[in-house]
Design a protein around this motif. Structure first.
Motif, PDB file in Angstrom:
ATOM      1  N   GLY A  16      20.241   5.728  44.831  1.00  0.00           N
ATOM      2  CA  GLY A  16      20.950   6.455  43.400  1.00  0.00           C
ATOM      3  C   GLY A  16      21.362   5.113  43.298  1.00  0.00           C
ATOM      4  N   ASN A  17      21.145   4.362  41.925  1.00  0.00           N
ATOM      5  CA  ASN A  17      21.906   3.150  41.268  1.00  0.00           C
ATOM      6  C   ASN A  17      22.739   3.934  39.910  1.00  0.00           C
ATOM      7  OD1 ASN A  17      19.875   3.409  40.018  1.00  0.00           O
ATOM      8  ND2 ASN A  17      19.575   1.262  40.885  1.00  0.00           N
ATOM      9  N   ARG A  18      23.246   4.541  39.472  1.00  0.00           N
ATOM     10  CA  ARG A  18      22.730   4.205  37.562  1.00  0.00           C
ATOM     11  C   ARG A  18      24.539   5.720  37.824  1.00  0.00           C
ATOM     12  NH1 ARG A  18      21.835   3.039  33.508  1.00  0.00           N
ATOM     13  NH2 ARG A  18      20.084   1.954  34.247  1.00  0.00           N
ATOM     14  N   ILE A  19      25.670   4.967  36.842  1.00  0.00           N
ATOM     15  CA  ILE A  19      26.347   5.828  36.982  1.00  0.00           C
ATOM     16  C   ILE A  19      26.087   6.272  34.917  1.00  0.00           C
ATOM     17  CG2 ILE A  19      29.202   5.434  36.297  1.00  0.00           C
ATOM     18  CD1 ILE A  19      28.798   3.382  38.762  1.00  0.00           C
ATOM     19  N   MET A  20      26.036   7.940  34.864  1.00  0.00           N
ATOM     20  CA  MET A  20      25.782   8.168  33.406  1.00  0.00           C
ATOM     21  C   MET A  20      27.304   7.778  32.877  1.00  0.00           C
ATOM     22  SD  MET A  20      22.437   8.038  33.305  1.00  0.00           S
ATOM     23  CE  MET A  20      22.064   9.089  31.936  1.00  0.00           C
ATOM     24  N   ASN A  21      26.632   8.255  31.443  1.00  0.00           N
ATOM     25  CA  ASN A  21      28.037   7.905  30.486  1.00  0.00           C
ATOM     26  C   ASN A  21      27.951   9.497  29.771  1.00  0.00           C
ATOM     27  OD1 ASN A  21      28.852   5.080  29.956  1.00  0.00           O
ATOM     28  ND2 ASN A  21      27.676   4.907  28.650  1.00  0.00           N
ATOM     29  N   ILE A  91      20.166  11.698  41.111  1.00  0.00           N
ATOM     30  CA  ILE A  91      20.988  10.786  42.022  1.00  0.00           C
ATOM     31  C   ILE A  91      21.127   9.786  41.708  1.00  0.00           C
ATOM     32  CG2 ILE A  91      20.046  11.913  43.805  1.00  0.00           C
ATOM     33  CD1 ILE A  91      18.747   9.226  44.932  1.00  0.00           C
ATOM     34  N   GLY A  92      22.810  10.062  41.470  1.00  0.00           N
ATOM     35  CA  GLY A  92      23.343   8.550  40.639  1.00  0.00           C
ATOM     36  C   GLY A  92      23.934   7.846  41.517  1.00  0.00           C
ATOM     37  N   HIS A  93      24.709   6.613  41.914  1.00  0.00           N
ATOM     38  CA  HIS A  93      24.996   5.706  42.046  1.00  0.00           C
ATOM     39  C   HIS A  93      26.125   6.585  43.203  1.00  0.00           C
ATOM     40  CE1 HIS A  93      27.055   2.237  43.526  1.00  0.00           C
ATOM     41  NE2 HIS A  93      28.271   2.615  43.320  1.00  0.00           N
ATOM     42  N   GLY A  94      26.298   5.958  45.148  1.00  0.00           N
ATOM     43  CA  GLY A  94      26.177   6.071  46.193  1.00  0.00           C
ATOM     44  C   GLY A  94      25.222   7.624  46.761  1.00  0.00           C
ATOM     45  N   ILE A  95      24.267   8.407  45.644  1.00  0.00           N
ATOM     46  CA  ILE A  95      24.394   8.855  46.651  1.00  0.00           C
ATOM     47  C   ILE A  95      22.520   8.713  47.078  1.00  0.00           C
ATOM     48  CG2 ILE A  95      22.670  11.011  46.827  1.00  0.00           C
ATOM     49  CD1 ILE A  95      25.614  11.285  46.353  1.00  0.00           C
ATOM     50  N   ILE A  96      22.417   8.988  48.847  1.00  0.00           N
ATOM     51  CA  ILE A  96      21.057   8.753  49.033  1.00  0.00           C
ATOM     52  C   ILE A  96      19.990   9.757  49.522  1.00  0.00           C
ATOM     53  CG2 ILE A  96      20.062   7.730  51.324  1.00  0.00           C
ATOM     54  CD1 ILE A  96      23.305   6.710  50.853  1.00  0.00           C
ATOM     55  N   ALA A  97      19.077  10.047  49.190  1.00  0.00           N
ATOM     56  CA  ALA A  97      17.503  10.816  49.300  1.00  0.00           C
ATOM     57  C   ALA A  97      17.064  10.560  50.012  1.00  0.00           C
ATOM     58  CB  ALA A  97      17.561  11.218  47.683  1.00  0.00           C
ATOM     59  N   ILE A  98      17.087  11.608  51.328  1.00  0.00           N
ATOM     60  CA  ILE A  98      16.098  11.344  52.103  1.00  0.00           C
ATOM     61  C   ILE A  98      14.860  12.441  51.882  1.00  0.00           C
ATOM     62  CG2 ILE A  98      14.731  11.928  54.651  1.00  0.00           C
ATOM     63  CD1 ILE A  98      18.224  11.171  55.257  1.00  0.00           C
ATOM     64  N   ILE A  99      13.721  12.288  51.378  1.00  0.00           N
ATOM     65  CA  ILE A  99      12.120  12.995  50.883  1.00  0.00           C
ATOM     66  C   ILE A  99      11.758  12.918  52.369  1.00  0.00           C
ATOM     67  CG2 ILE A  99      10.956  13.558  49.539  1.00  0.00           C
ATOM     68  CD1 ILE A  99      12.678  11.303  47.606  1.00  0.00           C
ATOM     69  N   PRO A 100      11.365  14.240  52.988  1.00  0.00           N
ATOM     70  CA  PRO A 100      10.863  14.466  54.208  1.00  0.00           C
ATOM     71  C   PRO A 100       9.102  15.174  53.555  1.00  0.00           C
ATOM     72  CG  PRO A 100      11.517  16.548  54.239  1.00  0.00           C
ATOM     73  CD  PRO A 100      12.130  15.465  52.678  1.00  0.00           C
ATOM     74  N   ASN A 101       8.633  14.272  54.803  1.00  0.00           N
ATOM     75  CA  ASN A 101       6.431  14.854  54.196  1.00  0.00           C
ATOM     76  C   ASN A 101       6.711  15.328  55.037  1.00  0.00           C
ATOM     77  OD1 ASN A 101       3.925  14.365  54.611  1.00  0.00           O
ATOM     78  ND2 ASN A 101       3.744  12.198  54.677  1.00  0.00           N
ATOM     79  N   GLU A 102       6.272  16.973  54.090  1.00  0.00           N
ATOM     80  CA  GLU A 102       6.349  18.014  54.882  1.00  0.00           C
ATOM     81  C   GLU A 102       5.252  18.412  55.755  1.00  0.00           C
ATOM     82  OE1 GLU A 102       9.927  20.770  53.875  1.00  0.00           O
ATOM     83  OE2 GLU A 102       8.628  21.168  52.441  1.00  0.00           O
ATOM     84  N   SER A 103       4.456  17.800  55.480  1.00  0.00           N
ATOM     85  CA  SER A 103       2.944  17.909  56.836  1.00  0.00           C
ATOM     86  C   SER A 103       3.554  17.456  57.493  1.00  0.00           C
ATOM     87  CB  SER A 103       1.871  16.895  55.847  1.00  0.00           C
ATOM     88  OG  SER A 103       1.930  15.826  55.769  1.00  0.00           O
TER      89      SER A 103
END
Length: 218
Positions: A16-21, A91-103
């Motif tokens: 994530g790379n955005r900070i929302m107002n 997700i915003g700035h500072g968050i990393i998401a791991i999205i598994p391939n569930e197959s």
């Protein structure tokens, strides 16, 4: 057969790379996770106070990730907080998401592996992380076992708090309540120790190899 794979081969990694107002937040909508809200979710898994975004403003790009993603707040796994997400989020700035391939890899299996790796291994950038993957049916059995152990601790805080509040309501059971509270704390510590032990037995390699060997002999 257990296969060794890089994390990137079986899961997408998005940052994530955005900070929302505040003006973009709404009462209804999709939860928006920042590092601050991630840390709160780890303490109390409650989305009711998490900011939400109604993503109808097309000129603002926010990264959406699906349910069953695993969230981190550090690229270095050893230093990261790890959270398993059960709903679609932004997700915003500072968050990393791991999205598994569930197959290939079950989300919960990957979550437990990351918890074990964090506890037992050296510092490692998640882009260079390798994991051992058994077949999906073996992953399912492992997940059922580890989730069952973790489920026992889900209501830990509320149970302990309820016991600790009893002396305020009933003076004559003060000493019994204190002892029950002490016993509960000890019991949850034992469950956490059991979880750590099971992680080590499963992911140090011996358990997976022995299980597959036994299945091969049947």
């Amino acid at each position: 057969m257990v296969k060794q794979v890089f994390l990137e081969e079986v899961a997408k990694i998005q940052i994530g790379n955005r900070i929302m107002n505040d003006q973009f937040f709404t009462r209804e909508g999709t939860p928006f996770i920042t590092e601050e809200t991630l840390l709160k979710l780890l303490i109390e898994d409650d989305f009711s106070q998490v900011p939400r975004i109604d993503y109808s403003i097309n000129e603002f790009t926010v990264l959406q990730v699906p349910a069953k993603s695993i969230l981190l707040n550090k690229i270095n796994l050893k230093e990261a907080s790890i959270y398993r997400c059960n709903k679609d989020i932004y997700i915003g700035h500072g968050i990393i998401a791991i999205i598994p391939n569930e197959s290939i890899v079950i989300s919960d299996y990957l979550f437990h592996f990351l918890k074990w790796y964090q506890e037992n291994k050296e510092k490692r950038n998640i882009y260079r992380l390798m994991l051992e993957l058994p077949p999906i049916d073996i992953q399912l059995k492992i997940v059922q076992l580890l989730n069952a152990i973790q489920h026992l601790t889900m209501n830990k805080d509320s149970l302990v708090m309820a016991i600790e509040e009893l002396p305020q309501r009933f003076d004559h059971i003060s000493s019994q309540a204190k002892q029950h509270s002490k016993d509960l704390h000890h019991g949850f510590e034992q469950i956490q120790h059991l979880y750590s032990e099971m992680l080590h037995k499963i992911f140090n390699g011996d358990f997976l190899n022995d299980t597959l060997r036994q299945l091969g002999n049947q």
